[in-house]
Enzyme design. Structure first.
Site, PDB file in Angstrom:
ATOM      1  N   VAL A 265      13.506   6.082  27.563  1.00  0.00           N
ATOM      2  CA  VAL A 265      14.468   5.020  27.646  1.00  0.00           C
ATOM      3  C   VAL A 265      15.857   5.436  28.285  1.00  0.00           C
ATOM      4  CG1 VAL A 265      15.755   3.497  26.468  1.00  0.00           C
ATOM      5  CG2 VAL A 265      13.449   3.737  25.732  1.00  0.00           C
ATOM      6  N   LYS A 345      17.097   1.784  15.216  1.00  0.00           N
ATOM      7  CA  LYS A 345      17.050   0.858  14.157  1.00  0.00           C
ATOM      8  C   LYS A 345      17.056   1.546  12.558  1.00  0.00           C
ATOM      9  CE  LYS A 345      12.844   0.898  15.604  1.00  0.00           C
ATOM     10  NZ  LYS A 345      12.695   2.116  16.200  1.00  0.00           N
ATOM     11  N   VAL A 372      15.620  -3.970  17.669  1.00  0.00           N
ATOM     12  CA  VAL A 372      14.450  -4.908  17.132  1.00  0.00           C
ATOM     13  C   VAL A 372      14.139  -5.728  18.275  1.00  0.00           C
ATOM     14  CG1 VAL A 372      13.842  -6.568  15.549  1.00  0.00           C
ATOM     15  CG2 VAL A 372      15.708  -5.097  14.770  1.00  0.00           C
ATOM     16  N   GLY A 374      13.117  -5.004  21.447  1.00  0.00           N
ATOM     17  CA  GLY A 374      13.104  -4.483  22.851  1.00  0.00           C
ATOM     18  C   GLY A 374      13.794  -5.553  23.409  1.00  0.00           C
ATOM     19  N   ASP A 440       8.932   1.649   9.963  1.00  0.00           N
ATOM     20  CA  ASP A 440       9.706   1.247  11.337  1.00  0.00           C
ATOM     21  C   ASP A 440       9.730  -0.476  11.124  1.00  0.00           C
ATOM     22  OD1 ASP A 440      10.110   1.509  14.371  1.00  0.00           O
ATOM     23  OD2 ASP A 440       8.921  -0.417  13.891  1.00  0.00           O
ATOM     24  N   LYS A 444      13.141  -2.755  10.649  1.00  0.00           N
ATOM     25  CA  LYS A 444      13.491  -3.909  11.528  1.00  0.00           C
ATOM     26  C   LYS A 444      13.625  -5.060  10.726  1.00  0.00           C
ATOM     27  CE  LYS A 444      11.141  -2.015  15.506  1.00  0.00           C
ATOM     28  NZ  LYS A 444       9.928  -2.000  16.448  1.00  0.00           N
ATOM     29  N   GLY A 534       8.655  -0.033  24.983  1.00  0.00           N
ATOM     30  CA  GLY A 534       8.399   0.407  26.437  1.00  0.00           C
ATOM     31  C   GLY A 534       9.828   0.687  26.943  1.00  0.00           C
TER      32      GLY A 534
END
Length: 565
Positions: A265, A345, A372, A374, A440, A444, A534
């Site tokens: 990223v 996050k 949260v 993307g 995870d 979120k 992604g």
């Protein structure tokens, strides 16, 4: 049509090539995350139309006008699909309408036609399926179904006409930031930019940047429109209002940006910052300075956190993912008076309230939209709904790794094989335990509940996604996050694996896609969905936060407009 719809036109000068389309994606996402539905009118990319014109003249010097129009229209057809692909790659749900689906009917000359109607119902149906619909500008169909063109610059007219039919706002995006009193490219003193421009002054302008026929139509329809550059904070509004010049800018220097972390990223973000002249990438913090990073200048790379923050950055982007390292650096950046953009996050879930208080005390911003969903604007949507009504419940699927693994197990794979395949495809980290154990998703959920209910929730994570039992092989099993107000008004939460019914809006979420359903106290349900993971979708959200921070900084420096006598 709702006032929450905007028609945005992106012309050939704004979309010269595929790389430029990525900036166009940011312009569209800016509106999507603000809760608006977007009809995007595109022209053929770059010099495609000129190339097609020259080719047509070579093939047939006195070409049949209908064939000529049909041939040139292929440029817009290709642009619609190319830009839709760019939006899809950025994680933004999109629909397209070709010239037949749009049904922009015209009258008059084949090569300088006038629009008379458009299929509003088709546009509405497409907007019900996705927040963005991409359509061709410049082209239409006559009463006999033959292709027509709206004249040079006709995409401006397409956008204004469609906006009028939808009763929507309209923005024409150009390669200059608004409408100027003279050509800004000429030599001599810099011309002034209009903040507002009256129809008559626009038509008489010595520096027209909008098709004259389009301006005439807008005046006749009393349809105001904006003229702006990509990601502009100060468009020119053309309308019946008196003309007024915008304040003369103080020639602000490029915004200085420090990037902490340059993984998949971070590298995507770094390459974008290097290409754009309104940002200066001053430092990139990495763990291994010797690793090759194509497109990232070697001179700005460092493995020393102190050096990374020593260049007077206006904005710090944190993409380390590691809380132990990221936490102190984010605090230090805020203390130094920098805005901070993060996708972390875990940091925000556990320390976000404290960090937001620190940011407020320093007069800066802490932004974490990418943490949260993307490119799915979950936090923005929840906050917007909570600001106007009361949220009763939210539930969602916010982890693509578990989606993929659960589907693979349902199809007959064992857990280890499913995880390995998810890692091969980039849907799972090298250590997937935080995903599979629900940590995870729980982080979120904490951020979503904070935005919805202004409280911090605690939640016991579910057990790992284990084995291939008969229960595990049931279809449509998803790791679902859930938070709601009980009858006493207290907020409850859970993170659990559920077998979903076929009609559940979360049941169709696959792979890296995420979805969130928000129910307000009136019973109305709001659903947002898209690619939630992604490099490209996450970078879209990070860059959107960056653009907001930049606009906020420069807006604070802008004096009032100068009304013309």
């Amino acid at each position: 049509m709702s006032a929450e719809t905007i028609v945005i036109k992106l012309g050939s000068s704004v979309l010269p090539d595929d790389a430029a389309a990525l900036r166009g994606v940011q312009e569209i996402y800016r509106e999507v995350r603000a809760g608006r539905r977007v009809v995007c009118v595109v022209s053929a990319f770059g010099d495609t139309t000129d190339t097609l014109c020259a080719r047509a003249r070579d093939l047939a010097p006195r070409a049949n006008e209908a064939l000529y129009a049909e041939f040139l229209a292929t440029g817009e057809a290709a642009a619609v699909l190319a830009f839709a692909l760019a939006l899809d790659g950025g994680g933004i749900p999109v629909e397209t309408l070709d010239v037949h689906g749009l049904a922009l009917a015209t009258t008059g000359a084949t090569l300088d036609a006038t629009p008379v109607s458009v299929d509003v119902e088709a546009l509405n149906r497409a907007l019900e399926k996705a927040p963005v619909v991409v359509v061709p500008g410049f082209v239409g169909k006559d009463a006999n179904g033959r292709s027509t063109l709206l004249g040079r610059g006709g995409s401006d007219l397409s956008a204004i006409f469609i906006a009028h039919a939808l009763e929507a706002a309209c923005r024409l995006v150009k390669d200059v930031d608004g409408w100027f009193e003279d050509d800004p490219a000429r030599t001599g003193p810099a011309p002034r930019r209009y903040a507002t421009l009256h129809w008559d002054d626009a038509i008489a302008s010595p520096a027209p940047i909008v098709q004259a026929k389009a301006v005439e139509w807008a005046r006749r329809l009393d349809r105001p429109f904006e003229v702006a550059a990509l990601e502009s904070s100060g468009p020119t509004t053309v309308s019946a209002a008196d003309s007024a010049f915008a304040p003369t800018p103080s020639s602000p220097r490029p915004v200085r940006v420090a990037l902490l972390g340059c993984g998949t990223v971070g590298a995507e973000v770094a390459r974008r910052l290097v290409r754009e002249t309104d940002h200066e990438l001053v430092s990139v913090l990495v763990r291994d300075v010797d690793r090759s990073r194509p497109g990232v200048p070697r001179a700005v790379i460092t493995d020393d956190p102190a050096v990374a923050l020593a260049h007077g950055a206006d904005i710090v982007i944190e993409l380390l993912g590691d809380v132990e390292l990221a936490g102190p650096l984010v605090r230090a950046a805020l203390e130094l008076g920098a805005d901070v953009v993060t996708a972390n996050k875990t940091l925000l879930a556990h320390d976000g309230t404290e960090l937001e208080a620190l940011a407020a005390s320093r007069g800066v911003r802490l932004m974490g939209s990418a943490a949260v969903g993307g490119a799915v604007p979950m936090l923005e949507t929840v906050a917007r709904i909570a600001s106007t009504t009361r949220v009763a419940r939210l539930r969602g699927v916010v982890n693509g790794t578990c989606n993929f693994v659960l589907d693979a197990i349902a199809a007959g794979a064992d857990l280890d094989a499913a995880v390995r395949e998810a890692q091969r495809l980039g849907f799972a980290e090298a250590d997937p335990s935080a995903d599979l154990e629900g940590r995870d998703s729980a982080d979120k959920l904490r951020l979503l509940a904070r935005a919805a209910f202004s409280v911090d929730v605690t939640d016991a994570s579910p057990p790992p996604v284990l084995g291939a039992s008969s229960e595990s092989r049931a279809p449509r099993r998803r790791l679902v996050v859930d938070a709601w107000r009980d009858e006493s008004g207290d907020v409850r939460s859970a993170t659990r694996i559920e077998a979903l019914g076929s009609s559940d809006p979360l049941a169709t979420v696959r792979s890296e896609h995420n979805a969130l359903e928000i129910t307000d106290t009136s019973g109305r349900r709001h659903v947002v969905r898209g690619r939630g993971a992604g490099p490209r979708p996450t970078s879209v959200a990070v860059l959107a936060d960056l653009a907001d921070a930049v606009r906020a900084r420069w807006a604070a420096l802008s004096p009032p407009a100068e009304v013309l006598a």
